[in-house]
Design an enzyme around this catalytic site. Sequence first.
Site, short mmCIF file in Angstrom:
data_model
loop_
_atom_site.label_atom_id
_atom_site.label_comp_id
_atom_site.label_asym_id
_atom_site.label_seq_id
_atom_site.Cartn_x
_atom_site.Cartn_y
_atom_site.Cartn_z
CB CYS A 2 22.77 11.41 -99.95
SG CYS A 2 22.45 9.73 -99.46
NE ARG A 27 26.52 16.25 -98.08
CZ ARG A 27 25.75 17.04 -97.35
NH1 ARG A 27 26.12 18.26 -97.10
NH2 ARG A 27 24.61 16.61 -96.89
CD1 TRP A 75 27.76 7.34 -96.18
CD2 TRP A 75 25.79 7.02 -95.17
NE1 TRP A 75 28.01 6.86 -94.92
CE2 TRP A 75 26.81 6.64 -94.28
CE3 TRP A 75 24.47 6.90 -94.75
CZ2 TRP A 75 26.57 6.16 -93.00
CZ3 TRP A 75 24.22 6.42 -93.47
CH2 TRP A 75 25.25 6.06 -92.61
CG ASN A 99 20.58 14.15 -100.37
OD1 ASN A 99 20.96 13.27 -101.16
ND2 ASN A 99 21.24 15.28 -100.19
N GLY A 100 17.73 11.65 -97.92
CA GLY A 100 16.73 11.43 -96.87
C GLY A 100 16.19 10.01 -96.93
CD GLU A 482 36.63 15.38 -80.28
OE1 GLU A 482 35.53 14.82 -80.13
OE2 GLU A 482 37.05 15.72 -81.40
CE LYS A 486 37.66 13.65 -83.92
NZ LYS A 486 36.60 14.59 -83.92
CD GLU A 489 35.22 10.62 -85.87
OE1 GLU A 489 34.21 10.99 -86.47
OE2 GLU A 489 36.01 11.43 -85.34
CG HIS A 505 34.59 2.69 -60.27
ND1 HIS A 505 34.20 2.27 -59.03
CD2 HIS A 505 35.19 3.90 -60.08
CE1 HIS A 505 34.52 3.19 -58.13
NE2 HIS A 505 35.13 4.18 -58.75
CE LYS A 601 32.67 17.89 -91.41
NZ LYS A 601 33.50 17.67 -90.21
C1 F6R Z 1 33.41 13.45 -85.12
C2 F6R Z 1 32.34 13.91 -85.97
C3 F6R Z 1 30.94 13.61 -85.59
C4 F6R Z 1 30.14 14.93 -85.55
C5 F6R Z 1 28.66 14.65 -85.29
C6 F6R Z 1 27.86 15.92 -85.17
O1 F6R Z 1 34.66 13.75 -85.64
O2 F6R Z 1 32.58 14.52 -86.96
O3 F6R Z 1 30.87 12.96 -84.37
O4 F6R Z 1 30.69 15.74 -84.58
O5 F6R Z 1 28.14 13.88 -86.34
O6 F6R Z 1 27.91 16.67 -86.34
P1 F6R Z 1 27.46 18.17 -86.38
O7 F6R Z 1 28.40 18.94 -85.51
O8 F6R Z 1 27.56 18.56 -87.82
O9 F6R Z 1 26.06 18.24 -85.85
#
Ligand code: F6R
Length: 606
Positions: A2, A27, A75, A99-100, A482, A486, A489, A505, A601
């Site tokens: 949000c 976000r 959101w 927000n929250g 990672e 990526k 996502e 395994h 985000k």
């Molecule tokens: C992956 C991604 C999320 C963030 C995670 C932590 O592409 O964006 O997995 O890495 O939500 O976010 P921060 O770094 O803002 O604490």
Amino acid sequence: MCGIVGYIGSRQAQSILTGGLRRLEYRGYDSAGIVTLSENGDATLLRAKGKVAELSSLTSKNSKVDGLGIGHTRWATHGAPSELNAHPHQAGDVYIVHNGIIENYKELKEEVSGHEFKSETDTEVLAALINSLYDSDTKLEDAVTQALQLTVGTYGVAVVSTRETGKIVVARQGSPLIIGVGSDEVLVASDASALIGHTTEAIYLNDGELAVCTANNVELRDMASQPISAKVEKIEVDMQAIQKQGYDHFLLKEIMEQPSTLRSTLNGRVIPEQHRAQLGGLNMTTDELRTVEHVVIIGCGTAYYAGLLAAYNLERLVEDLTIEVQVASEFRYRSFHLPKNSVALVVSQSGETADTLACLREIKRRGVKTLGVVNAVGSTIAREVDGGVYVHAGPEISVASTKAFTSQVAAMTIFGLQLAQAKGIGLKELDAYIEELAVLPDEIERILATKNDELKEVAETYATYEHALFLGRDTLFPVALEGALKLKEISYIQAEGYATGELKHGPIALIDDRFFEVMLIQDNWLFDKSLSGLAEVNARGGHVLAITDTQKEVDAETVVRIDTTLDLLAPLVMNVIQQLLAYHIAVIKGNDVDQPRNLAKSVTVE
Ligand code: F6R
């Protein structure tokens, strides 16, 4: 997640609010809304499911000159994405954006009478509660204070009233709020990017603080209504940094700008001529660093994987160090024990992630030194840690994190160097890292310039698969994790990362024609072992895409070779290849690359 914006001044609030909401789109959200108030208290409430563009088409049909308003991108947490659940919510004279999460909203709902609820949200309950306490002798800020005293949960709120049209009341508990101070106008936002272009002066609200904003004044107080003096700080982000600058997507821009963002991370911190590294903001003396025996690294998602990768570097640099890397959402609820002489590295791009913040607070409460590895300047984590390092990757707008990962790993490696220096560890190991860090931006620059087109073609082959396995050994194991994150996502291809040695395994059972396997292979002491893993996958009819720095023969369906002088930090270059792969596959599949479905985000709720 949000986003909040608010405006009071002499300009048209509607256009400033929708402009601000557009800046917060990155976000992640599913609906948006604004309310503006005329001087005599007429409210124009506009809300829409979907993008801010839908909201903008409503404002163009209902244009108002009002100079006061609040807006929100939502959101969904309580109740599906819909116009009725979108903020602002109204009760009587009161309009609120939030927000929250209000945890005790069900109990509070039973206590407020006389309000007919129209949404399924916790926020409408808060609006009704404030309104029930807002009688004709009460000021808005006092009603908000009383209501928040009854509230359990997290909030950043902005509240306006048709009875007091000269003010916005904002308050914060666990959800960021920034007040931008302009000349004869005030803006509020949950994220500094909504303020850029309007003002460079801001007041960052702390938890438990409330502010009464008028066009010419900001009055801060605590929840006991005691005045607090406001500290005005500079916002350092410029407009360029939050624009696409000719790229089709922010994600591609952020992948491509890694050479320059990494240079900012390293600038003044890695000094090859003097064979040393230095970090300014740790707030630890050499003696304190010397006594560190245990490092715990905390993060979520990509930040956690950055920690996993950095841990290999730290343990190679400092022999007598024990290191653990923990997922924040788990660690916060464990009965963890941190030995004496521990230091916690709290890693977060946004600096607002709720689980990471909760860990930070719990670790601090136990008297352990906390250091931030944070990108967003002025964010809550950056403000609450005992010291730390800004990674200086610049605003990361695309939801999927790319450049922050690279800079986080680099920043934590520099921390390892600083620790090693303090402990008097020999120059040889240190020098190898210093030299590689110093050339890393150039290496990434060269790889980006030469490999993008190749990856675009490779992506055509693999975009049709339903599943993917990412495999790597040693420092390439976190890189595999990672890479899988990526890909899933942004392409929605189901992808898992494994240590290559784990293949036998369990995951080897998955291999069939619906899968492709990304194998990360470095030409080092584990090369032959990686090739054995590759042979095992080939023997089961796998479709292997090998990413490797070797010029030797590699028996894979597709081989992407990188030509690099790096050894210790080559995994960061291989990760860049994975970023390009995920990006091009997502584009081929026609996905919303910068705002993937269901994701946010900045994850400011648990
Ligand atoms: C992956 C991604 C999320 C963030 C995670 C932590 O592409 O964006 O997995 O890495 O939500 O976010 P921060 O770094 O803002 O604490």
